[in-house]
Enzyme design. Sequence first.
Site, PDB file in Angstrom:
ATOM      1  N   GLY A  45       0.838  -1.195   0.000  1.00  0.00           N
ATOM      2  CA  GLY A  45       0.000   0.000   0.000  1.00  0.00           C
ATOM      3  C   GLY A  45       0.868   1.238   0.000  1.00  0.00           C
ATOM      4  O   GLY A  45       2.003   1.207   0.480  1.00  0.00           O
ATOM      5  N   GLN A  50       3.113  10.038   1.048  1.00  0.00           N
ATOM      6  CA  GLN A  50       4.410   9.348   1.153  1.00  0.00           C
ATOM      7  C   GLN A  50       5.325   9.671  -0.015  1.00  0.00           C
ATOM      8  O   GLN A  50       6.535   9.438   0.067  1.00  0.00           O
ATOM      9  CB  GLN A  50       4.207   7.830   1.229  1.00  0.00           C
ATOM     10  CG  GLN A  50       3.559   7.368   2.531  1.00  0.00           C
ATOM     11  CD  GLN A  50       3.419   5.853   2.563  1.00  0.00           C
ATOM     12  OE1 GLN A  50       2.440   5.323   2.074  1.00  0.00           O
ATOM     13  NE2 GLN A  50       4.398   5.162   3.122  1.00  0.00           N
ATOM     14  N   CYS A  94       6.068  -0.096   7.369  1.00  0.00           N
ATOM     15  CA  CYS A  94       5.703   1.044   6.522  1.00  0.00           C
ATOM     16  C   CYS A  94       6.908   1.449   5.687  1.00  0.00           C
ATOM     17  O   CYS A  94       8.022   1.523   6.209  1.00  0.00           O
ATOM     18  CB  CYS A  94       5.269   2.202   7.416  1.00  0.00           C
ATOM     19  SG  CYS A  94       4.809   3.684   6.515  1.00  0.00           S
ATOM     20  N   LEU A  95       6.683   1.720   4.406  1.00  0.00           N
ATOM     21  CA  LEU A  95       7.791   2.132   3.535  1.00  0.00           C
ATOM     22  C   LEU A  95       8.402   3.454   4.008  1.00  0.00           C
ATOM     23  O   LEU A  95       9.556   3.738   3.704  1.00  0.00           O
ATOM     24  CB  LEU A  95       7.301   2.269   2.086  1.00  0.00           C
ATOM     25  CG  LEU A  95       6.809   0.976   1.421  1.00  0.00           C
ATOM     26  CD1 LEU A  95       6.323   1.253   0.009  1.00  0.00           C
ATOM     27  CD2 LEU A  95       7.893  -0.096   1.407  1.00  0.00           C
ATOM     28  N   HIS A 136      -4.311   1.608   7.732  1.00  0.00           N
ATOM     29  CA  HIS A 136      -2.932   2.109   7.815  1.00  0.00           C
ATOM     30  C   HIS A 136      -2.738   3.264   6.822  1.00  0.00           C
ATOM     31  O   HIS A 136      -2.163   4.304   7.163  1.00  0.00           O
ATOM     32  CB  HIS A 136      -1.954   0.958   7.520  1.00  0.00           C
ATOM     33  CG  HIS A 136      -0.515   1.350   7.433  1.00  0.00           C
ATOM     34  ND1 HIS A 136       0.443   0.915   8.331  1.00  0.00           N
ATOM     35  CD2 HIS A 136       0.156   2.135   6.541  1.00  0.00           C
ATOM     36  CE1 HIS A 136       1.621   1.422   8.000  1.00  0.00           C
ATOM     37  NE2 HIS A 136       1.483   2.166   6.905  1.00  0.00           N
ATOM     38  N   GLU A 137      -3.248   3.077   5.599  1.00  0.00           N
ATOM     39  CA  GLU A 137      -3.062   4.111   4.565  1.00  0.00           C
ATOM     40  C   GLU A 137      -3.917   5.353   4.848  1.00  0.00           C
ATOM     41  O   GLU A 137      -3.468   6.480   4.611  1.00  0.00           O
ATOM     42  CB  GLU A 137      -3.379   3.544   3.178  1.00  0.00           C
ATOM     43  CG  GLU A 137      -2.495   2.377   2.733  1.00  0.00           C
ATOM     44  CD  GLU A 137      -1.009   2.636   2.844  1.00  0.00           C
ATOM     45  OE1 GLU A 137      -0.587   3.806   2.759  1.00  0.00           O
ATOM     46  OE2 GLU A 137      -0.246   1.666   3.042  1.00  0.00           O
ATOM     47  N   HIS A 140      -2.201   7.681   7.006  1.00  0.00           N
ATOM     48  CA  HIS A 140      -1.228   8.537   6.314  1.00  0.00           C
ATOM     49  C   HIS A 140      -1.885   9.829   5.824  1.00  0.00           C
ATOM     50  O   HIS A 140      -1.252  10.888   5.800  1.00  0.00           O
ATOM     51  CB  HIS A 140      -0.622   7.814   5.105  1.00  0.00           C
ATOM     52  CG  HIS A 140       0.530   6.915   5.447  1.00  0.00           C
ATOM     53  ND1 HIS A 140       1.669   7.358   6.077  1.00  0.00           N
ATOM     54  CD2 HIS A 140       0.715   5.593   5.236  1.00  0.00           C
ATOM     55  CE1 HIS A 140       2.512   6.344   6.232  1.00  0.00           C
ATOM     56  NE2 HIS A 140       1.958   5.261   5.733  1.00  0.00           N
TER      57      HIS A 140
HETATM   58 ZN   LIG Z   1       2.729   3.364   5.758  1.00  0.00          ZN
END
Ligand SMILES: [Zn+2]
Length: 186
Positions: A45, A50, A94-95, A136-137, A140
């Site tokens: 995701g 991000q 998480c990236l 989670h997204e 963000h």
């Molecule tokens: Zn993330």
Amino acid sequence: MIVPINIYSDDILRKKAKPLKGVDSTITELIASMFETMRNASGIGLAAPQIGHSIRLIVLDLSCLESHADEKPMVIINPHILAVRGLNEMEEGCLSVPGVQGDVERPAAITLKYRDEHFTEQSDKFSGMFARAIQHEIDHLDGTLFVDRMEKRDRKKIQQELDALTAGIVNTAYPIARETPAASQS
Ligand SMILES: [Zn+2]
């Protein structure tokens, strides 16, 4: 196009992102870049903030998980969680917080209203990995990271890693963006 990913402590990850008014060719191109960037980083995701865009746009592709190999990629625009059911704990990563994992408790299932890649309104129920990844997204888009939701005791254990990220010590196999040139790795 693969674009750099913003990392923990970058301001854009703490902003509340703005809703989209529609999907034009610029957004369609951005969506393609998001999928490419996410897959290059082996993510499931990615939220637009991000990669430096403070807008309410998410891409998701769970098909790289063996258990979800048949799932189609999803575009989620302007999401609203209408209802939640149950609670469960799962380990997240998480990236934007490379090298860090931790358990987070979240609702187990959600009812979501959103717009798809054609800006068509959709309403669906999600559970399992989908409910987890979507929440989670969405975080963000609201300036929240999964580490904010970890229990204090668990959070303490990863504080050193977070401090290192803040200091610009980042080791990823994918390109990263840093807002502070002094902390730049490249
Ligand atoms: Zn993330």
